[in-house]
Scaffold this active site. Structure first.
Site, PDB file in Angstrom:
ATOM      1  N   ARG A  43       0.829  -1.211   0.000  1.00 30.65           N
ATOM      2  CA  ARG A  43       0.000   0.000   0.000  1.00 30.65           C
ATOM      3  C   ARG A  43       0.862   1.260   0.000  1.00 30.65           C
ATOM      4  NH1 ARG A  43      -3.529  -0.335   4.892  1.00 30.65           N
ATOM      5  NH2 ARG A  43      -1.711  -1.433   5.673  1.00 30.65           N
ATOM      6  N   ASN A  61      -6.154  -2.880   3.041  1.00 31.99           N
ATOM      7  CA  ASN A  61      -6.054  -4.329   3.155  1.00 31.99           C
ATOM      8  C   ASN A  61      -7.446  -4.910   3.367  1.00 31.99           C
ATOM      9  OD1 ASN A  61      -3.265  -4.445   2.934  1.00 31.99           O
ATOM     10  ND2 ASN A  61      -2.912  -4.474   5.133  1.00 31.99           N
TER      11      ASN A  61
END
Length: 172
Positions: A43, A61
């Site tokens: 990320r 997530n």
């Protein structure tokens, strides 16, 4: 019924056409990354791409051990960022990216990583990392994107967590 002056109508039509042209050059995608994509800086890498290419969106997530993301911005920049995302990070493996067209939101002016932590830096408190689009809409270098990423960390993390993250920001 009142008649609008021709100049006003012409100006309004010109403005509408300009908005349509700008919207046409903008695109939105929704994506899912699977494979080993959690606890590997995935990320953070997507955020750095958003910073470099001045893209709005989100990354988070999932419980299924995937990363869901959305990106929006200029088509060429989106494609360049997506090509980099497909390569994954040094620690990720078996990365598979699936995408579909998203809905472009002209009001969205940020890219947000939800619930960011860092396993390698022992940062367990989740933070939302937020990048606000640059007004000049320029693409910046990878080095400049990392500097902006580090500034976001510094301004978001608690002082103790920043001390853990700061060495990564000093590395070349």
């Amino acid at each position: 019924m009142t008649h609008l002056p021709r100049r006003f109508v012409f100006a309004l039509l010109t403005l509408l056409m300009a908005v349509q042209v700008q919207a046409a050059s903008q695109q939105a995608i929704d994506g899912t990354a699977s494979g080993k994509v959690q606890q590997v800086g995935f990320r953070a890498m997507i955020l750095k791409q958003a910073i470099q290419y001045n893209l709005a969106g989100t990354a988070r997530n999932t419980e299924e051990q995937t990363v869901q993301f959305s990106l929006q911005g200029k088509d060429k920049r989106l494609q360049d960022a997506l090509a980099r995302i497909r390569r994954g990070t040094d620690k990720s493996a078996d990365v598979k990216i699936s995408t579909r067209d998203g809905i472009f939101d002209p009001a969205l002016r940020t890219f947000t990583v939800t619930g960011w932590t860092s396993t390698s830096r022992h940062i367990t408190k989740p933070y939302n990392l937020v990048f606000t689009l640059r007004q000049d809409d320029k693409k910046i270098s990878k080095k400049e994107a990392k500097q902006e990423y580090c500034a976001i960390l510094k301004n978001t993390l608690d002082p103790d967590d920043w001390k853990k993250a700061e060495p990564g920001c000093q590395a070349r």
